[in-house]
Design a protein around this motif. Sequence first.
Motif, PDB file in Angstrom:
ATOM      1  N   GLN A  30     -36.366  66.652  -8.983  1.00 53.41           N
ATOM      2  CA  GLN A  30     -35.502  67.766  -9.359  1.00 53.41           C
ATOM      3  C   GLN A  30     -35.124  67.667 -10.836  1.00 53.41           C
ATOM      4  OE1 GLN A  30     -34.635  70.522  -7.419  1.00 53.41           O
ATOM      5  NE2 GLN A  30     -34.070  71.230  -9.453  1.00 53.41           N
ATOM      6  N   LEU A  31     -34.857  66.465 -11.302  1.00 57.75           N
ATOM      7  CA  LEU A  31     -34.548  66.245 -12.711  1.00 57.75           C
ATOM      8  C   LEU A  31     -35.725  66.678 -13.587  1.00 57.75           C
ATOM      9  CD1 LEU A  31     -32.708  65.168 -14.955  1.00 57.75           C
ATOM     10  CD2 LEU A  31     -33.638  62.893 -14.499  1.00 57.75           C
ATOM     11  N   GLU A  32     -36.922  66.332 -13.157  1.00 61.46           N
ATOM     12  CA  GLU A  32     -38.129  66.730 -13.911  1.00 61.46           C
ATOM     13  C   GLU A  32     -38.214  68.248 -14.009  1.00 61.46           C
ATOM     14  OE1 GLU A  32     -42.271  68.284 -13.888  1.00 61.46           O
ATOM     15  OE2 GLU A  32     -41.184  67.892 -12.018  1.00 61.46           O
ATOM     16  N   GLN A  33     -37.958  68.940 -12.906  1.00 63.40           N
ATOM     17  CA  GLN A  33     -37.996  70.408 -12.918  1.00 63.40           C
ATOM     18  C   GLN A  33     -36.887  70.976 -13.812  1.00 63.40           C
ATOM     19  OE1 GLN A  33     -40.354  72.480 -11.597  1.00 63.40           O
ATOM     20  NE2 GLN A  33     -41.429  70.559 -11.247  1.00 63.40           N
ATOM     21  N   ASN A  34     -35.713  70.388 -13.744  1.00 60.82           N
ATOM     22  CA  ASN A  34     -34.597  70.845 -14.575  1.00 60.82           C
ATOM     23  C   ASN A  34     -34.865  70.607 -16.054  1.00 60.82           C
ATOM     24  OD1 ASN A  34     -33.232  71.670 -12.297  1.00 60.82           O
ATOM     25  ND2 ASN A  34     -31.925  69.857 -12.203  1.00 60.82           N
ATOM     26  N   LEU A  35     -35.501  69.505 -16.368  1.00 63.09           N
ATOM     27  CA  LEU A  35     -35.822  69.190 -17.763  1.00 63.09           C
ATOM     28  C   LEU A  35     -36.716  70.276 -18.361  1.00 63.09           C
ATOM     29  CD1 LEU A  35     -35.539  67.106 -20.062  1.00 63.09           C
ATOM     30  CD2 LEU A  35     -37.632  66.058 -19.208  1.00 63.09           C
ATOM     31  N   ARG A  36     -37.649  70.765 -17.572  1.00 64.18           N
ATOM     32  CA  ARG A  36     -38.550  71.823 -18.043  1.00 64.18           C
ATOM     33  C   ARG A  36     -37.793  73.117 -18.373  1.00 64.18           C
ATOM     34  NH1 ARG A  36     -44.024  70.809 -16.919  1.00 64.18           N
ATOM     35  NH2 ARG A  36     -44.325  68.966 -15.618  1.00 64.18           N
ATOM     36  N   LYS A  37     -36.612  73.290 -17.816  1.00 60.31           N
ATOM     37  CA  LYS A  37     -35.825  74.508 -18.022  1.00 60.31           C
ATOM     38  C   LYS A  37     -34.844  74.387 -19.191  1.00 60.31           C
ATOM     39  CE  LYS A  37     -36.108  75.588 -13.123  1.00 60.31           C
ATOM     40  NZ  LYS A  37     -35.362  75.625 -11.854  1.00 60.31           N
ATOM     41  N   THR A  38     -34.750  73.199 -19.768  1.00 65.15           N
ATOM     42  CA  THR A  38     -33.800  73.020 -20.865  1.00 65.15           C
ATOM     43  C   THR A  38     -34.285  73.726 -22.132  1.00 65.15           C
ATOM     44  OG1 THR A  38     -34.797  70.975 -21.691  1.00 65.15           O
ATOM     45  CG2 THR A  38     -33.056  70.755 -20.015  1.00 65.15           C
ATOM     46  N   GLU A  39     -33.338  74.079 -22.947  1.00 63.49           N
ATOM     47  CA  GLU A  39     -33.650  74.704 -24.238  1.00 63.49           C
ATOM     48  C   GLU A  39     -34.501  73.760 -25.092  1.00 63.49           C
ATOM     49  OE1 GLU A  39     -31.234  76.129 -28.218  1.00 63.49           O
ATOM     50  OE2 GLU A  39     -30.181  76.150 -26.297  1.00 63.49           O
ATOM     51  N   GLU A  40     -34.174  72.483 -25.042  1.00 63.15           N
ATOM     52  CA  GLU A  40     -34.908  71.503 -25.856  1.00 63.15           C
ATOM     53  C   GLU A  40     -36.385  71.434 -25.470  1.00 63.15           C
ATOM     54  OE1 GLU A  40     -30.606  70.407 -25.943  1.00 63.15           O
ATOM     55  OE2 GLU A  40     -31.999  70.945 -24.339  1.00 63.15           O
ATOM     56  N   TYR A  41     -36.649  71.426 -24.158  1.00 64.48           N
ATOM     57  CA  TYR A  41     -38.040  71.369 -23.707  1.00 64.48           C
ATOM     58  C   TYR A  41     -38.770  72.662 -24.055  1.00 64.48           C
ATOM     59  CZ  TYR A  41     -42.233  71.080 -20.946  1.00 64.48           C
ATOM     60  OH  TYR A  41     -43.551  71.078 -20.588  1.00 64.48           O
ATOM     61  N   GLN A  42     -38.133  73.778 -23.821  1.00 61.90           N
ATOM     62  CA  GLN A  42     -38.771  75.061 -24.087  1.00 61.90           C
ATOM     63  C   GLN A  42     -39.065  75.247 -25.575  1.00 61.90           C
ATOM     64  OE1 GLN A  42     -36.402  78.008 -22.028  1.00 61.90           O
ATOM     65  NE2 GLN A  42     -37.058  77.244 -20.037  1.00 61.90           N
ATOM     66  N   GLU A  43     -38.169  74.763 -26.428  1.00 57.55           N
ATOM     67  CA  GLU A  43     -38.420  74.828 -27.867  1.00 57.55           C
ATOM     68  C   GLU A  43     -39.578  73.912 -28.259  1.00 57.55           C
ATOM     69  OE1 GLU A  43     -34.793  74.081 -29.992  1.00 57.55           O
ATOM     70  OE2 GLU A  43     -33.921  75.996 -29.399  1.00 57.55           O
TER      71      GLU A  43
ATOM     72  N   MET B 168     -43.884  69.538 -38.739  1.00 56.56           N
ATOM     73  CA  MET B 168     -42.543  68.978 -38.907  1.00 56.56           C
ATOM     74  C   MET B 168     -41.557  69.630 -37.931  1.00 56.56           C
ATOM     75  SD  MET B 168     -43.136  66.596 -40.907  1.00 56.56           S
ATOM     76  CE  MET B 168     -41.468  65.995 -41.035  1.00 56.56           C
ATOM     77  N   THR B 169     -41.731  70.917 -37.674  1.00 54.07           N
ATOM     78  CA  THR B 169     -40.893  71.604 -36.687  1.00 54.07           C
ATOM     79  C   THR B 169     -41.119  70.994 -35.316  1.00 54.07           C
ATOM     80  OG1 THR B 169     -40.894  73.655 -37.971  1.00 54.07           O
ATOM     81  CG2 THR B 169     -40.395  73.836 -35.609  1.00 54.07           C
ATOM     82  N   LEU B 170     -42.383  70.773 -34.969  1.00 53.13           N
ATOM     83  CA  LEU B 170     -42.707  70.150 -33.683  1.00 53.13           C
ATOM     84  C   LEU B 170     -42.049  68.776 -33.571  1.00 53.13           C
ATOM     85  CD1 LEU B 170     -44.279  69.937 -31.008  1.00 53.13           C
ATOM     86  CD2 LEU B 170     -46.206  69.062 -32.343  1.00 53.13           C
ATOM     87  N   MET B 171     -42.134  67.988 -34.602  1.00 56.26           N
ATOM     88  CA  MET B 171     -41.565  66.635 -34.564  1.00 56.26           C
ATOM     89  C   MET B 171     -40.043  66.677 -34.439  1.00 56.26           C
ATOM     90  SD  MET B 171     -44.183  64.766 -37.162  1.00 56.26           S
ATOM     91  CE  MET B 171     -43.913  63.070 -36.671  1.00 56.26           C
ATOM     92  N   GLU B 172     -39.418  67.664 -35.063  1.00 60.52           N
ATOM     93  CA  GLU B 172     -37.967  67.819 -34.930  1.00 60.52           C
ATOM     94  C   GLU B 172     -37.597  68.184 -33.489  1.00 60.52           C
ATOM     95  OE1 GLU B 172     -33.961  67.987 -35.380  1.00 60.52           O
ATOM     96  OE2 GLU B 172     -35.423  67.055 -36.722  1.00 60.52           O
ATOM     97  N   LYS B 173     -38.396  69.044 -32.875  1.00 61.49           N
ATOM     98  CA  LYS B 173     -38.146  69.419 -31.481  1.00 61.49           C
ATOM     99  C   LYS B 173     -38.364  68.225 -30.554  1.00 61.49           C
ATOM    100  CE  LYS B 173     -37.318  73.603 -32.758  1.00 61.49           C
ATOM    101  NZ  LYS B 173     -35.954  74.063 -32.922  1.00 61.49           N
ATOM    102  N   GLU B 174     -39.349  67.380 -30.870  1.00 61.02           N
ATOM    103  CA  GLU B 174     -39.567  66.145 -30.099  1.00 61.02           C
ATOM    104  C   GLU B 174     -38.336  65.253 -30.167  1.00 61.02           C
ATOM    105  OE1 GLU B 174     -42.960  64.070 -31.617  1.00 61.02           O
ATOM    106  OE2 GLU B 174     -44.384  65.293 -30.507  1.00 61.02           O
ATOM    107  N   ARG B 175     -37.774  65.111 -31.378  1.00 64.31           N
ATOM    108  CA  ARG B 175     -36.589  64.264 -31.555  1.00 64.31           C
ATOM    109  C   ARG B 175     -35.409  64.793 -30.730  1.00 64.31           C
ATOM    110  NH1 ARG B 175     -38.868  63.486 -36.649  1.00 64.31           N
ATOM    111  NH2 ARG B 175     -37.956  65.316 -37.603  1.00 64.31           N
ATOM    112  N   LYS B 176     -35.245  66.100 -30.711  1.00 65.07           N
ATOM    113  CA  LYS B 176     -34.132  66.680 -29.948  1.00 65.07           C
ATOM    114  C   LYS B 176     -34.306  66.434 -28.453  1.00 65.07           C
ATOM    115  CE  LYS B 176     -32.623  70.170 -33.223  1.00 65.07           C
ATOM    116  NZ  LYS B 176     -32.406  71.594 -33.490  1.00 65.07           N
ATOM    117  N   LEU B 177     -35.520  66.595 -27.945  1.00 63.75           N
ATOM    118  CA  LEU B 177     -35.762  66.332 -26.529  1.00 63.75           C
ATOM    119  C   LEU B 177     -35.615  64.842 -26.236  1.00 63.75           C
ATOM    120  CD1 LEU B 177     -36.473  67.393 -23.742  1.00 63.75           C
ATOM    121  CD2 LEU B 177     -38.892  67.074 -24.325  1.00 63.75           C
ATOM    122  N   ALA B 178     -36.071  64.000 -27.137  1.00 62.67           N
ATOM    123  CA  ALA B 178     -35.937  62.551 -26.949  1.00 62.67           C
ATOM    124  C   ALA B 178     -34.461  62.157 -26.864  1.00 62.67           C
ATOM    125  CB  ALA B 178     -36.628  61.798 -28.073  1.00 62.67           C
ATOM    126  N   GLN B 179     -33.626  62.827 -27.624  1.00 58.93           N
ATOM    127  CA  GLN B 179     -32.186  62.536 -27.582  1.00 58.93           C
ATOM    128  C   GLN B 179     -31.624  62.875 -26.198  1.00 58.93           C
ATOM    129  OE1 GLN B 179     -29.853  64.577 -30.553  1.00 58.93           O
ATOM    130  NE2 GLN B 179     -27.970  63.605 -29.907  1.00 58.93           N
TER     131      GLN B 179
END
Length: 112
Positions: free
Chosen positions: A10-23, A82-93
């Motif tokens: 369920q957490l995995e499914q919820n993670l896919r719905k987060t703004e961070e993942y979608q970005e 660089m945008t992609l890497m910034e989005k990776e950092r946000k999701l990693a956080q």
Amino acid sequence: MINIYDSANQLEQNLRKTEEYQELEKAYSEVKSDETSYKQFKEFQKAQMEFQSKQAKGELTDSDVDKIKSLGEKIEKKKVIMTLMEKERKLAQVMDEINQIMFKPVNELYQD
């Protein structure tokens, strides 16, 4: 008794719905749509894995360091990467915060 794997799924499914993942997903699509950027990104990813592997084994050379620096300088010039890497950092956080929550019981157990 609770099935912890159901909660994890369920957490995995919820993670896919987060703004961070979608970005992140959107940013990755943008990188993929630019053939040159995508190639450079994949080359950098591969070099990072090789670098980390050699570092863990204690086999890192000056040439390896120079290679990763050179590739890093190239991708720093690509805004889309660089945008992609910034989005990776946000999701990693977010994932780090989730990890802290999940390990809270273990951390509390070992506190004396």
